[in-house]
Scaffold this active site. Structure first.
Site, PDB file in Angstrom:
ATOM      1  N   ARG A 255       1.001  -1.103   0.009  1.00 18.21           N
ATOM      2  CA  ARG A 255       0.133   0.041  -0.075  1.00 18.21           C
ATOM      3  C   ARG A 255       0.850   1.054  -0.094  1.00 18.21           C
ATOM      4  O   ARG A 255       1.788   1.265   0.729  1.00 18.21           O
ATOM      5  CB  ARG A 255      -0.949  -0.156   1.058  1.00 18.21           C
ATOM      6  CG  ARG A 255      -1.940  -0.928   1.127  1.00 18.21           C
ATOM      7  CD  ARG A 255      -3.158  -0.652   0.202  1.00 18.21           C
ATOM      8  NE  ARG A 255      -4.380  -1.502   0.048  1.00 18.21           N
ATOM      9  CZ  ARG A 255      -4.407  -2.649  -0.408  1.00 18.21           C
ATOM     10  NH1 ARG A 255      -3.448  -2.953  -1.336  1.00 18.21           N
ATOM     11  NH2 ARG A 255      -5.497  -3.271  -0.574  1.00 18.21           N
ATOM     12  N   GLU A 284      -4.367   7.623  -4.979  1.00 27.21           N
ATOM     13  CA  GLU A 284      -4.704   6.601  -6.218  1.00 27.21           C
ATOM     14  C   GLU A 284      -6.130   7.237  -6.543  1.00 27.21           C
ATOM     15  O   GLU A 284      -7.175   7.288  -5.801  1.00 27.21           O
ATOM     16  CB  GLU A 284      -4.820   5.326  -5.862  1.00 27.21           C
ATOM     17  CG  GLU A 284      -3.299   4.676  -5.696  1.00 27.21           C
ATOM     18  CD  GLU A 284      -3.289   3.110  -5.652  1.00 27.21           C
ATOM     19  OE1 GLU A 284      -4.392   2.455  -5.852  1.00 27.21           O
ATOM     20  OE2 GLU A 284      -2.253   2.738  -5.103  1.00 27.21           O
ATOM     21  N   HIS A 303      -1.541   0.017 -10.029  1.00 26.27           N
ATOM     22  CA  HIS A 303      -2.101  -0.913  -8.906  1.00 26.27           C
ATOM     23  C   HIS A 303      -2.629  -2.167  -9.675  1.00 26.27           C
ATOM     24  O   HIS A 303      -3.997  -2.336  -9.566  1.00 26.27           O
ATOM     25  CB  HIS A 303      -3.192  -0.269  -8.264  1.00 26.27           C
ATOM     26  CG  HIS A 303      -3.405  -0.839  -6.825  1.00 26.27           C
ATOM     27  ND1 HIS A 303      -3.808   0.088  -5.821  1.00 26.27           N
ATOM     28  CD2 HIS A 303      -3.287  -2.257  -6.399  1.00 26.27           C
ATOM     29  CE1 HIS A 303      -3.840  -0.945  -4.761  1.00 26.27           C
ATOM     30  NE2 HIS A 303      -3.604  -2.329  -5.187  1.00 26.27           N
TER      31      HIS A 303
END
Length: 342
Positions: A255, A284, A303
């Site tokens: 993360r 994000e 991601h």
């Protein structure tokens, strides 16, 4: 229903209301049709509700027994008086770990384990990309430039993985799958866990998080694969980056909060690190104004490390197994430790 009652008051399928509310801008994070279809085929008497918007959730809060969703806010939990179990379709559950939920007695499970293979393969791809400088090769290709000498003349020479030390910070299911693959490249592997214990089948050493500072100076490559908790925020920051070898490389697939991005940009710009790859960022989608876009020797993937054409096959198989355990009165696998937050 009080907290003590929730975890044991499991109703039969015909008396159970299950709500699926998984909403995301990225299409692959949203459930495939086969997810709900498979549940209906196995338990046709179950009251199953599929929602495509969080705005549609409030009317179902008072009488739902099971919720499949990545989040539930405290004010929503207060109305969910029959709720006994939340299944999160992601591995990370930090967004659920508010005090109200921890005290509620609601069981929480996650999708841990189903992402391990694609994330390990993605990480191997990033290790190779950094060692062989594939990002700059692609940039030169876009410029129609045959850059053999230019690639070699960069401070981070083209390198090999074999014999190099890979330090995996967070040696859970993802870390172990990565270690298995790294061993095939004859890399040396050290793992870091909270306790210093773990499966050392593919690792020379397993170290406790308290000894991360001692391990970092030895590593040629560092991969962050730890869960997101208050204790892991900026587990790699300016102090830790300063301890790494000159010319080492860093990858974050966990993360964004686990890495101090400002410190990373400084380490790359100064040449302290030879390269880095991020599959996750603190914000994000990454804003266009973020300095990460322009930071030298930084490779970004959006991601996608957990994304796979087998994602919802695995999600479905896992949740069907959990429902079997639930209705048969067994302990649930993939249960989240609410005290630890993972």
């Amino acid at each position: 229903m009080n907290a003590a009652d929730r975890s044991i008051a499991r109703s039969a399928p015909r008396q159970t209301k299950l709500v699926i509310c998984v909403v995301h801008a990225f299409s692959e994070w949203r459930p495939a049709p086969a997810f709900a279809q498979s549940i209906r085929e196995r338990w046709p008497e179950l009251h199953l509700v599929e929602l495509t918007s969080y705005d549609a959730l409030p009317p179902h809060l008072p009488d739902m027994d099971i919720l499949v969703s990545p989040s539930l806010r405290p004010e929503q939990l207060a109305r969910a008086v029959r709720l006994k179990w939340i299944h999160c379709t992601a591995a990370g559950v930090s967004q659920l770990m508010h005090p109200e939920l921890r005290a509620s007695g609601v069981t929480v499970t996650n999708a841990g384990g189903i992402f391990s293979v694609p994330m390990a393969e993605h990480s191997i791809g990033l290790l190779l990309a950094l060692a062989r400088n594939f990002p700059d090769s692609v940039r030169y290709q876009d410029q129609t430039t045959w850059a053999q000498q230019s690639l070699w003349d960069k401070p981070q020479h083209l390198a090999e993985l074999n014999g190099r030390l890979l330090l995996i910070v967070g040696f859970g299911s993802i870390g172990r799958e990565l270690a298995r693959r790294a061993k095939a490249f004859d890399m040396r592997v050290w793992g870091v866990t909270r306790s210093g214990r773990g499966d050392a089948t593919c690792a020379e050493r397993i170290l406790p998080a308290a000894q991360l500072h001692q391990a970092l100076p030895h590593a040629d490559y560092v991969v962050i694969a730890a869960p997101e908790t208050p204790a892991t925020r900026h587990i790699i920051g300016a102090e830790q980056l300063a301890l790494m070898k000159h010319g080492a490389r860093l990858i974050n697939i966990a993360r964004g909060s686990l890495l101090d991005e400002t410190a990373l940009c400084a380490a790359l710009s100064s040449g302290k690190l030879a390269g880095a790859a991020l599959d996750v960022t603190d914000k994000e989608p990454l804003p266009p104004a973020s300095p990460l876009w322009k930071t030298p020797n930084l490779f970004l993937t959006p991601h996608t490390s957990a994304v796979s054409d087998r994602l919802w096959q695995r999600e479905t198989e896992l949740f069907l197994r959990l429902l079997e355990e639930w209705f048969s009165g067994k302990d649930l696998s993939n249960r989240v430790d609410l005290a630890r937050g993972y």
